[in-house]
Structure formats: C-alpha cells, structure tokens
Design a protein around this motif. Sequence first.
Motif, PDB file in Angstrom:
ATOM      1  N   LEU A   1     137.395  84.320 159.846  1.00  0.00           N
ATOM      2  CA  LEU A   1     136.129  84.976 159.620  1.00  0.00           C
ATOM      3  C   LEU A   1     135.128  84.414 160.715  1.00  0.00           C
ATOM      4  N   LYS A   2     134.722  85.359 161.609  1.00  0.00           N
ATOM      5  CA  LYS A   2     133.926  84.955 162.884  1.00  0.00           C
ATOM      6  C   LYS A   2     132.522  85.044 162.724  1.00  0.00           C
ATOM      7  N   HIS A   3     132.113  86.441 162.124  1.00  0.00           N
ATOM      8  CA  HIS A   3     130.781  86.547 162.214  1.00  0.00           C
ATOM      9  C   HIS A   3     130.366  87.261 160.554  1.00  0.00           C
ATOM     10  N   ILE A   4     129.263  87.190 160.398  1.00  0.00           N
ATOM     11  CA  ILE A   4     128.608  87.874 159.096  1.00  0.00           C
ATOM     12  C   ILE A   4     127.413  88.627 159.573  1.00  0.00           C
ATOM     13  N   TYR A   5     127.203  89.796 159.317  1.00  0.00           N
ATOM     14  CA  TYR A   5     126.111  90.545 159.605  1.00  0.00           C
ATOM     15  C   TYR A   5     125.222  90.714 158.505  1.00  0.00           C
TER      16      TYR A   5
ATOM     17  N   ASP B   1     120.563  82.750 153.490  1.00  0.00           N
ATOM     18  CA  ASP B   1     120.444  84.038 153.617  1.00  0.00           C
ATOM     19  C   ASP B   1     121.524  84.934 153.344  1.00  0.00           C
ATOM     20  N   LEU B   2     122.599  84.270 153.568  1.00  0.00           N
ATOM     21  CA  LEU B   2     124.038  84.852 153.458  1.00  0.00           C
ATOM     22  C   LEU B   2     124.704  84.887 152.213  1.00  0.00           C
ATOM     23  N   SER B   3     124.031  84.078 151.165  1.00  0.00           N
ATOM     24  CA  SER B   3     124.642  83.766 149.914  1.00  0.00           C
ATOM     25  C   SER B   3     124.960  85.157 149.103  1.00  0.00           C
ATOM     26  N   THR B   4     123.987  86.013 149.429  1.00  0.00           N
ATOM     27  CA  THR B   4     124.382  87.348 148.637  1.00  0.00           C
ATOM     28  C   THR B   4     125.485  88.097 149.114  1.00  0.00           C
ATOM     29  N   ILE B   5     125.592  88.442 150.421  1.00  0.00           N
ATOM     30  CA  ILE B   5     126.770  89.059 151.041  1.00  0.00           C
ATOM     31  C   ILE B   5     128.025  88.291 150.778  1.00  0.00           C
ATOM     32  N   ILE B   6     128.023  87.020 150.717  1.00  0.00           N
ATOM     33  CA  ILE B   6     129.183  86.174 150.606  1.00  0.00           C
ATOM     34  C   ILE B   6     129.775  86.390 149.168  1.00  0.00           C
ATOM     35  N   ASP B   7     128.851  86.303 148.214  1.00  0.00           N
ATOM     36  CA  ASP B   7     129.111  86.504 146.701  1.00  0.00           C
ATOM     37  C   ASP B   7     129.832  87.721 146.817  1.00  0.00           C
ATOM     38  N   TYR B   8     129.131  88.882 147.017  1.00  0.00           N
ATOM     39  CA  TYR B   8     129.695  90.080 146.676  1.00  0.00           C
ATOM     40  C   TYR B   8     130.829  90.550 147.502  1.00  0.00           C
ATOM     41  N   ALA B   9     131.232  89.990 148.903  1.00  0.00           N
ATOM     42  CA  ALA B   9     132.324  90.104 149.480  1.00  0.00           C
ATOM     43  C   ALA B   9     133.601  89.524 148.690  1.00  0.00           C
ATOM     44  N   MET B  10     133.146  88.455 147.918  1.00  0.00           N
ATOM     45  CA  MET B  10     134.231  87.776 147.181  1.00  0.00           C
ATOM     46  C   MET B  10     134.534  88.644 146.087  1.00  0.00           C
ATOM     47  N   TRP B  11     133.569  88.965 145.237  1.00  0.00           N
ATOM     48  CA  TRP B  11     133.612  89.632 144.117  1.00  0.00           C
ATOM     49  C   TRP B  11     134.505  91.024 144.413  1.00  0.00           C
TER      50      TRP B  11
ATOM     51  N   GLU C   1     140.943  88.343 151.822  1.00  0.00           N
ATOM     52  CA  GLU C   1     140.333  88.153 150.611  1.00  0.00           C
ATOM     53  C   GLU C   1     140.473  86.400 150.248  1.00  0.00           C
ATOM     54  N   LYS C   2     141.501  86.035 150.952  1.00  0.00           N
ATOM     55  CA  LYS C   2     141.733  84.338 150.638  1.00  0.00           C
ATOM     56  C   LYS C   2     140.641  83.793 151.455  1.00  0.00           C
ATOM     57  N   THR C   3     140.212  84.248 152.567  1.00  0.00           N
ATOM     58  CA  THR C   3     139.334  83.779 153.242  1.00  0.00           C
ATOM     59  C   THR C   3     138.039  83.856 152.646  1.00  0.00           C
ATOM     60  N   LEU C   4     137.514  85.007 152.167  1.00  0.00           N
ATOM     61  CA  LEU C   4     136.463  85.132 151.391  1.00  0.00           C
ATOM     62  C   LEU C   4     136.220  84.319 150.150  1.00  0.00           C
ATOM     63  N   HIS C   5     137.327  84.078 149.231  1.00  0.00           N
ATOM     64  CA  HIS C   5     137.401  83.379 148.371  1.00  0.00           C
ATOM     65  C   HIS C   5     137.084  81.698 148.722  1.00  0.00           C
ATOM     66  N   ARG C   6     137.939  81.421 149.970  1.00  0.00           N
ATOM     67  CA  ARG C   6     137.275  80.065 150.266  1.00  0.00           C
ATOM     68  C   ARG C   6     136.028  79.740 150.787  1.00  0.00           C
ATOM     69  N   LEU C   7     135.576  80.861 151.423  1.00  0.00           N
ATOM     70  CA  LEU C   7     133.947  80.722 151.856  1.00  0.00           C
ATOM     71  C   LEU C   7     133.037  80.591 150.640  1.00  0.00           C
ATOM     72  N   TYR C   8     133.250  81.513 149.403  1.00  0.00           N
ATOM     73  CA  TYR C   8     132.669  81.357 148.442  1.00  0.00           C
ATOM     74  C   TYR C   8     132.603  79.896 147.831  1.00  0.00           C
ATOM     75  N   GLU C   9     133.792  79.407 147.828  1.00  0.00           N
ATOM     76  CA  GLU C   9     134.049  78.106 147.183  1.00  0.00           C
ATOM     77  C   GLU C   9     133.104  77.049 148.025  1.00  0.00           C
ATOM     78  N   LYS C  10     133.163  77.315 149.194  1.00  0.00           N
ATOM     79  CA  LYS C  10     132.321  76.285 149.999  1.00  0.00           C
ATOM     80  C   LYS C  10     130.797  76.364 149.845  1.00  0.00           C
ATOM     81  N   SER C  11     130.236  77.680 149.713  1.00  0.00           N
ATOM     82  CA  SER C  11     128.930  77.950 149.764  1.00  0.00           C
ATOM     83  C   SER C  11     128.322  78.025 148.373  1.00  0.00           C
ATOM     84  N   ARG C  12     129.071  78.125 147.439  1.00  0.00           N
ATOM     85  CA  ARG C  12     128.578  78.236 145.936  1.00  0.00           C
ATOM     86  C   ARG C  12     128.821  76.837 145.255  1.00  0.00           C
TER      87      ARG C  12
END
Length: 836
Positions: A317-321, A338-348, A359-370
Amino acid sequence: MPYNIPEHLKGLNNNEVTLSRKKYGYNQIDNTDKNTWLELLINILKEPMLVLLFAISIIYLIVGDYGEALFMFLAIAAVAAISLYQDNRSRKALEALEKLNEPLSKVIRNAKIIEIPTHEITVGDLCIVEEGKMINADGEIMHSNDFSVNESSLTGESLSVFKSSESDDNKVYSGTLAVSGLAVIKVEKIGKETRLGKIGVSISEIKEETSPLQLQIGRFVKGMAIVGIIVFAMVCIISYYHTRSLLDSLLNGLTLAMSVLPEEIPVAFSTFMALGAWKLMREGIIVKRSSIVETLGSTTVICTDKTGTITENTMQLKHIYNFATDKVFDENDFSNSDLSTIIDYAMWSSEPVPFDPMEKTLHRLYEKSRKDDQRKDFQMIHEYPLEGKPPMMTHLFENTEKERIIAAKGAPEAILNVSTLSENEKNKVRDIIKNLGSQGFRILGVARSNFQGNNFPEKQQNFKFDFLGLVVFYDPPKKGIQEVFSHIYNAGIKVKVITGDNVDTTRSIALQAGIKQTSQAIEGKDIMEFSDEQLLQAAEEKVLFTRMFPDAKLAVVNALKKQGEVVAMLGDGVNDSPALKAAHIGVAMGSKGTEIAKAAAALVITNDDLDKLIVGIASGRRIYANIKKAVQYIISIHIPIILTVSLPLFLGWVFPQIFTPVHVIFLELVMGPTCSIVYENEPMERNTMLNKPRKMTDTFLNWKELSISIIQGLLITAGILFIYQFTVQNGGNEEKTRAMVFSTLIFANILLSLTNRSFHYSLFESFKNRNILFPIVSFVTLIMLAAILYINPISDFFHLTGLTIRELSLSGGIASLSVLWFEGYKLIKRLNKKTK
C-alpha cells in the motif's frame, strides 16, 4: 473458529474418522489398481512383433530346429522386458502426475480446520468450500454465506444456483464448482456412491483427444503394416515357387514382416510423451495430459495476466486518497486521523478471512490504526461477490446492537459510477486515478452506504454510495521478468497482456517488464462491441487488453485461434476458466490459482513463475525434435533391413536367405532401445529456442524430410549389397558373406544413430550434447557383434564366421561411406544458410 463459522460445527474426531473410513472406504470413484503388472504384460504379449516371434518359434519347433526356437523364445522375453520397462516408466510417471493433480480439501476435524488430500474425505466430515473451489463429495449445507454453485457437470445447466441450509435444495454434489461465497458441507456420500460416481463419470475415464501428431504417426504405422502384409505375401509366393517348402516360405515371409513392421514408433511416442511430462513435473510444471507436451513446443502466443504473473503480487500500500480532504497521503502518513474512515471501510469491504494480498494488507493497516478492533463484534449478514463490468464487491455487517456497516470497494470506475458524486467531482477523481495509474499503481475505490431493513437490493449497484476515496497499491514486476520476456520474444512467440486492471497501470507495468508494442490498448467492453472481422484484427494487432471480463477474455482467445495461433493462456481465477479451457494450453497458477482454474487448465505451474512456461515450451520443442529424429532413424534403418531380406530372394542371388529371423530380431533389439530410450534422453539442440514455433498444421514428416530418410536408407542398402556382391565375387561362402553384410549393417546402424542426432549440426558438434546412453548402447552393440563373430558357439548359431581385420575395416569403411555422406550434406546446408 475463523471464516465466521459457528462454533458448534466441530467436525469428526480421530476415532470417528477411523470408524467412518472402515465403513465407507476412501473418496475415490475408481479404487482398482489400473495397469497392474499382469495387465501390462498381457497387453505387451498382444503386440504384433511378439505375435510374429511366436509364429516363427513354432515353425522352428515343427522343423526340429530347437536352438533357433530357444533363441526366439529368449528374444520374446527380451522384447517383452524392454516393452515392460518402457511401459512401467511411463505408468509411474503418469501416476506421479495424477497424485500431484489431486487437490487438497479443507475439513473441520477436532474443532480445527485442516487440509487433507481429497481422497481422504470420509462420510460425516465437515468440508469447507470457498469461491473457486471444486466440491469433492455429496453432502448437505450446514452453514453458508452467499453461496452459489455451478452444477453444469451434472445437469448441463450453465447458470449458477444459490443455495443455503434454509433453501429447498440444500444439497451439493461432487464434481460441481463453487462460484461465490462459502459453505460448510456435511459429507453424506463419497466415491462411487456420489451422483458423479453412480453415473460413471471419472476424470481417469475421460479419453484424451487424439493429437494431430498421434494421428499422423498412426497413419504412417498403418501404412507400413499394409506394405508389410503385401510384401509378406509376395515373399511367401516367390519363396514357395523356388523351394516348394511351405514352412521355409512362411519363415522367409515372417522374417520380412518383422523387418517391415515399425513397432518401435508408437512405443517411442508414448514413452517420449509420458517421460516428457514426468521431467516437467520435476521442474514444477504439472501436465494434466501427457499429449499436451507436444503442443507446448508449438506455442505462438502467450496471453498472460498481470498480477502475480508479471508482478510479485506483494501489493504494497503506497498511497491513500481521501476525498473528504482532497489529499493524497503516502505510506509515512497512514496514521493520520483523517484516514480512519477510509481505512475502516476498505477493511470491511474485504473478506473477513482474507486470502488476497491486497485484502491482507488492508486488514494489517486496520489493526495498526484502530485501537478498538471491532471485527469480533460484527458479523457479516450479506455479501455481494465481486462482479460487474468493471467489477466491485459489497459487504454488509451487523453487531448485536443492530448497528450496520455497508462497505464497498472495486475498480475506481465502478465505485464512481454508483456514487452520489457530481460529474465535475467524478472528473476530478478520474484525473487523480490517471496520474497514479501512469506510475504503475493498482487502484481501488472505496465507498460506504446506509440501508434499513433486510429487503436488500438484488444488485449491489442499486445501493446509494458515498465515495470515500482511493487505496493505491504498488505491485512491482518480478525480478528477472525482463529476461523471461526476452526469451519469449527470441523464441518467436508473441505476448498479450489480458488483465482486469486499467490501461495506465497495465501499460506502466508492461513497460517495466520489457513487453513490446504497448502504445495501444483496448478494453473488454470495446471487444464485445466489435464485429468478427474487427475482433480478429484487434486480437492480432493489440498487445494490452485491459478491464477484461470472462466473455471478453474468451473472445480474444477464440479470435487468436481462428487466426491460426497456438494459444497459451495464463490465469488463476474463476473468471479465467472459460478462456483457460478454450486455449490450446490453459496454464493455471499453482500457488494462488483457484481449483476452477486448475480444473480448466491443461498445465499447472506450481510456483507461479512465468519462466517455467518457457521451460515447458523448450521441453516441448526438444521432445518434438527428438521424436522426429527417432522416427527418421527408424525409417532409414528399416529400409536396408527390408531390402537385404527381400532383394537377394527377388533377384535370384546365390544366397537368397542372407538374413534369418535370428539376425532381424537381433537388429530389432538394438533399434528398439536406441529409438525410444536413447533418443528420448537427447538434450535440446543449440539455438532451438531462437527458432520460430512450428505450425500445428505442419505435417510431422514433410516430403523433404521423408525423402532424406529414404535416401539415407537406400544408400546404406547400396553399401550392404555392394559388400554382399564383393564378398561373393571374391570367393566368399554363405557364412562369410552373411558376416560381412551383418557387420556392415551393424556399423551403419551405429553411425546412423549418431549422425541423426542433428539434421543441422555436425556429428562432432552433437557430441557436445551429452547423452551418456549413446556411447553405452554403441559400446554394448559392438561387444555383442564381437561375440557373434568370434565366439564359436554363437557364430555357429548365427550361421556366420569371423572376419579378419582387413574385412572388418572394409565393412566399417563401406558403412561410413554409406552414412557419413550426410555430414557433407549438412555442411553444405549450413554454408548456404550463412550466405543468405
């Protein structure tokens, strides 16, 4: 337990598995041991050559020549042993392939999810079947989530059927395919008791389609057999006219029939194919049908996916818009609130138990940020699988307080199309997508929705979505991929990239990978609007095919086939299976490929390395070239045997029976292994992978190649008949003449097998291709010749006499002249090629 499976589903324990296995056996339709040693031996004893040997042995017994009869019986044992050895090698190679082809199945046992070989599934097991997997037993659905199955293998109905534990039809059947979702199935029937077993359908019983090469070789062998019957009758009639002895006439006819019958050729073909498939298996390439090895060498176009084939499939994962702030964040700023909502919904919007790298990357990012992980609190209540053109997916979750999460992700265009954004806002996002895509990034759009009640829309596109932003991944090209494509292009093979990704990302990665002619691309939706003529032109001219879906992929593959191309299609997903099945060579990825893709493919690359396909193509070219050499060798050496047996009789020469069955069978015992074992082991010639692929429509042996083999045979015949007359004119008796003729033919056979190692490079150049079997077979043949000539009981048995050094030299010299002229022909051919 993962997969959101209810905890009460614990499966069988070890004792229950043992009891069930004892009662119901293994999950196999065909439990019999195919091709036992006895069956192999019986099949071998039916071979025409052995039937002829039996007939000759009986004639020798009738006339009281017990020594000759004993030798014939020993010859029968030797021929049978060689055939049994070759058949057994082929059988073991194919059995090893069959074991590797058996998929693993996920089952719940002792409240744990484990993977077992499919044949170990037993009645009472709880099997987990996911999207893209084959169902391997009959059973009842105990738990499911948006589960649909394709039952066309049983019903002929191509449309998938949604099933659940509550539906009227909650049964699933072996041999059908899971198209979407997940299900836990309690196994009720296995093996022969399944619906598939009862109607007698088994993969092992499906006959392979006869390849063009098999048909051509079959026609050639039948033609030779007809010639043999005609000449056999002529020899019997002429011999009986001269001798008035029926048994002698039959013996002469059978001797000639033995010399005409090219029984080595079909044996060589099956040996080459089976051992070729086995050698590829050792390289990590599982060939589902051994005859596909021949087709591999003819590949003219490789259609490849991008992700995981050209790229590493690491999905960093390199960027989030974030649309709300209209800002692109890089990987150092992902902790921004500011990215909490988009990270949450990308994981869900991802699978609860992810298997996709993104999807594995998005789950790991959710774990780190939440700080407060809510994944255990929410259960998936509805799922819309990945679908649409371009595709998207939507998940609906709910907790005990009835709070609801509706999350979607997919191709940016798909998410924008269903969003509530204005056209100006969409265009602004599209500019950002284009800029990021041109850098080779993989981009997904993320959105959320709200919905009250449980009367969910039939299609996910009917929800009203709020666009949240983009998640931007980078999947770098594999190390060394440029060298792989360089080898492909050097071999005269074209490349097409067929992917679901967008144009900009695909072009950027293709350029980095060294793929040529990437300036123009075409999308799947455009493909489907083309006329047949436009489609043929686009398939031939374009290299990049983007935003492709199953029908579009299939259309491109079929268009390439219509153009006369031999197509290898690489794929790993459910959506790839129609194109994989339609291609001449469907290639599935072993690590990340779905069972549907593997079932549809003819070839599986175990480590997903595209370079292995080049290994397969090289192997196909080597095997085809070696079969050709073996057949040309057989044709060339059979001609002098046939003519040496027949011409002295037809022309009324002084010793009409210069060869008896004893001499012919000795030559057969030398030729058989040389043809099917020695030539099979021959390495690939230099520059083989720098030549253009052969056309599938090409005749196996064209008239020029066949003419060369016939000329080689006729010149060896001329040398042998010269030796015959020279010896007779110089006072040689029958034994001396036979010794000279026999020795000349043996020397010529050895030299022919060596010079035919290449029809382009010199004999000395061929020695660089190390093949230990050539010197071994040649040395053993010379030792046996020495024994026949100089050990009295043996020479008496063969009805010949020893030769002096001068006579041996003359025999070897004539053999050399009659064979090695071909080296001069090859030299002239090489010089002409250089001057062009």
